[in-house]
Each structure stands twice: as structure tokens, then as C-alpha cells.
Enzyme design. Structure first.
Site, PDB file in Angstrom:
ATOM      1  N   LYS A  54       0.843  -1.200   0.000  1.00  0.00           N
ATOM      2  CA  LYS A  54       0.000   0.000   0.000  1.00  0.00           C
ATOM      3  C   LYS A  54       0.880   1.254   0.000  1.00  0.00           C
ATOM      4  O   LYS A  54       0.659   2.192  -0.763  1.00  0.00           O
ATOM      5  CB  LYS A  54      -0.919   0.020   1.225  1.00  0.00           C
ATOM      6  N   GLN A  98      -5.056  -1.220   9.622  1.00  0.00           N
ATOM      7  CA  GLN A  98      -4.964  -2.566   9.056  1.00  0.00           C
ATOM      8  C   GLN A  98      -5.623  -3.586   9.993  1.00  0.00           C
ATOM      9  O   GLN A  98      -5.295  -3.649  11.171  1.00  0.00           O
ATOM     10  CB  GLN A  98      -3.481  -2.915   8.826  1.00  0.00           C
ATOM     11  N   ASP A 121     -11.366   3.110   4.083  1.00  0.00           N
ATOM     12  CA  ASP A 121     -11.806   1.716   4.007  1.00  0.00           C
ATOM     13  C   ASP A 121     -13.334   1.631   3.958  1.00  0.00           C
ATOM     14  O   ASP A 121     -13.889   0.578   3.639  1.00  0.00           O
ATOM     15  CB  ASP A 121     -11.303   0.932   5.241  1.00  0.00           C
TER      16      ASP A 121
END
Ligand code: NDP
Length: 300
Positions: A54, A98, A121
Site C-alpha cells: 500500500k 490494518q 476503508d
């Protein structure tokens, strides 16, 4: 094999290219650089790999990349303090924590501490509600990637019968909302669905997000249907050498590709789109935060 293979790797590269062009324009015209912060708690090897790639791709499209790597025993208060700092940092437009988090941390509480406008997200309860009511939101990256591929392949999805197998909060449910938003007739199937084969056979679009290797066989697929395989399952592959593994999806690729009109492979289908959509969401968040027009084709 008759199906068109939807090349997620190539499509993701195209999306990243478009994001990169927008970032260049933002810098030149508005002196703005979108910033993405990724927070990793602990040392889960798979999460470390995700976070590294990422970060690399964030930099490649010209964005600012920030990584916070915290000890596995970080307290909830310390993690919330990091998120608060990022919420209040005007150079950061996207925040990703995460998952999974170590067990002592409450995932819902942590995710809902992120400023919804920076929740790239799309897991914050406000964004879930906005998506569910058809309002502008941050959309979870994996379903957004699937939607982009479907729109690219079909143009309009209006009136199509779609079956989503799986009802998780991160894939199945938001996927169904997005397909509904594009005027599909949507069925959500799950482990208690009766006669799953019969349900799937009705579908013009099948999205499989189950986590069971090669569960969907070709004789469940309507001729010409589009099959989007979200599953990522690692199987032992002794034929490749001792200790070797291979990735397979939730659909049996060979038999499904023989009847489908189009299909995404695993690897190289949905997977690469997820990070591309994370970058697209960060760009969208930056544009919204600065009252600028959103990038066309990169949002739901
Ligand atoms: P979850 O385990 O959270 O959800 C799985 C869903 O599948 C559940 O709703 C479950 O039903 C349903 N299910 C399980 N068994 C069956 C069955 N026999 N028949 C019908 N439905 C069943 O998984 P996720 O949604 O998080 O992930 C799904 C897959 O997608 C995984 O392989 C994961 O690795 C992959 N993934 C890939 C991503 C990418 O970037 N490509 C990103 C995220 C996930 P019930 O609710 O009834 O238990």
C-alpha cells in the site's frame, strides 16, 4: 474456455494511472498532495506485506504516505491517540487501520474513532449508513473495485439479476448495496441459504465472497453470466515443490469459465483492484475535504 477474462491487474494499473494524473493536477493547480496514513498494530506477516505494498503504490501515484507501526501490545488509548492525531492532521486525507487488530483491541471502537471523511476503508458506521441510504459515502475498496470492473465490462447494470454469495460487512453487504444502487435485482446468499445452486443459476452477475476454495462449480453458472471471484484461498501445492502453495478463488475457475460470459481470475482479478480503490478513495477524500470536484469514474 469461452469466457472473457476480466484482467484486474491491467484494470488496476489503469485506475492507478488515472489517480496519478489527478494527483499531478491537484499539485499543479491547487498545491495539494493527498496523504494516506496506514496504521499497523503488531507484526502479522500478511498484514506487513499489505501495508508495504500500500505504501509503495501510494508513493508511486504521487501521494504522501505515512506508516504508523505500533507494538502488538499497544493499548487502546494509545491507538486512539494516534488516530486522533491523524484525524486532526490537515495533510492526511485517508486513514486506514490494518485489520485484523490484536484481540485486546475493540475493532468497532477503533474504526469508529476515524473521522468518517478520512475513512478510506469505508467501514465507519456513518459510511455504512450513508451507503445504505444511497448517499455520498466512502465505499469499501474491494466491493468498489468489483463494481468498477462490472461497469467497465457491461456499461449499465440496470435490471440485471445479481447474486452476492457472502454477507460480511467488508465485502458481501456493501457489494449488495452498490449493485442495488446500480439498479440490479440483488439476492444475498449465505451459509443458511437453501439450494444455493438454484439461487446462483438465476444470476446474470455472480459475486463470490465466501472464503471457501473453488466452492462454486460451473454447473451453477447461467450461460453467459459474469462471475466476480473475490475469494483468496491459499492451498498447498506439493506439485510445485516442498512447502509451496497456490492461490485459488471461491469459484472453480476452469468449469465456470467454460460457461460464463466473463470471469475474474485469482490471482489477478479482484485483488489488485482493492489497493487501486484505496488510492482512488484517498483522492476522493482529498477532493471533498477541499471542496473540489470528485474524480470521475473513480467513485461509486
Ligand atoms: P467472511 O468469512 O467474513 O464471510 C464469508 C461469508 O460467506 C459469510 O457471510 C458466510 O455466511 C458465507 N458462507 C460461508 N460458507 C458458505 C457456504 N457454504 N455457502 C454460502 N455462503 C457461505 O469473509 P469475507 O467477506 O471477509 O471474505 C470472503 C473472501 O474474500 C475470503 O476468501 C477473503 O480472503 C476474500 N477477500 C478478498 C479481498 C480482496 O482484496 N480480493 C478483500 C477481502 C476479502 P454466514 O454469514 O452465514 O456465516
Amino acid at each position: 474456455m469461452s469466457a472473457t477474462v476480466i484482467d484486474g491487474k491491467a484494470f488496476a494499473a489503469k485506475v492507478r494511472g488515472q489517480v496519478g494524473e489527478h494527483v499531478t493536477r491537484l499539485k499543479a493547480e491547487h498545491d495539494l498532495t493527498p496523504g494516506l496514513a496506514v496504521v499497523l498494530v503488531g507484526e502479522d506477516p500478511a498484514s506487513q506485506v499489505y501495508v508495504r505494498s500500500k505504501g509503495k503504490m501510494t508513493v508511486e501515484v504521487g501521494m504522501k504516505s505515512v506508516e504508523h507501526k505500533l507494538d502488538v501490545d499497544t493499548s487502546e488509548a494509545d491507538l486512539l491517540a494516534v488516530i486522533d492525531g491523524l484525524n486532526n492532521d490537515p495533510t492526511i486525507h485517508g486513514i486506514l487501520v490494518q485489520l485484523p487488530l490484536p484481540e485486546h483491541l475493540n475493532e468497532d471502537l477503533v474504526i469508529n474513532a476515524i473521522d468518517p471523511a478520512k475513512d478510506v476503508d469505508g467501514f465507519h458506521i456513518s459510511n455504512v449508513g450513508l451507503l445504505g441510504t444511497g448517499q455520498k459515502s466512502m465505499v469499501p475498496c474491494t466491493p468498489l473495485g468489483c463494481l468498477m470492473m462490472l461497469r467497465d465490462h457491461h456499461g449499465s447494470l440496470s435490471g440485471m439479476d445479481a447474486v452476492v454469495i457472502g454477507r460480511s460487512n467488508i465485502v458481501g453487504k456493501p457489494m449488495a448495496q452498490l449493485l442495488l444502487g446500480d439498479s440490479c435485482t440483488v439476492t444475498i446468499a449465505h451459509s443458511r441459504t437453501k439450494d444455493l445452486a438454484d439461487v446462483v443459476r438465476r444470476a446474470d452477475i455472480v459475486v463470490a465472497a465466501v472464503g471457501r476454495p473453488e466452492m462454486v462449480p460451473g454447473d451453477w453458472i447461467k450461460a453467459g453470466a459474469t462471475v466476480i471471484d473475490v475469494g483468496i484461498n491459499r492451498l498447498d501445492a506439493p506439485e510445485r515443490g516442498a512447502g509451496k502453495t497456490r492461490l485459488v478463488g471461491d469459484v472453480d475457475y476452469e468449469s465456470c469459465a467454460a460457461v460464463a460470459g466473463a470471469i475474474t481470475p485469482v490471482p489477478g482479478g479482484v485483488g489488485p483492484m482493492t489497493i487501486a480503490c484505496l488510492l482512488a478513495n484517498t483522492l476522493t477524500a482529498c477532493c471533498r475535504a477541499n471542496g473540489l470536484a470528485e474524480p470521475e469514474g473513480l467513485t461509486a
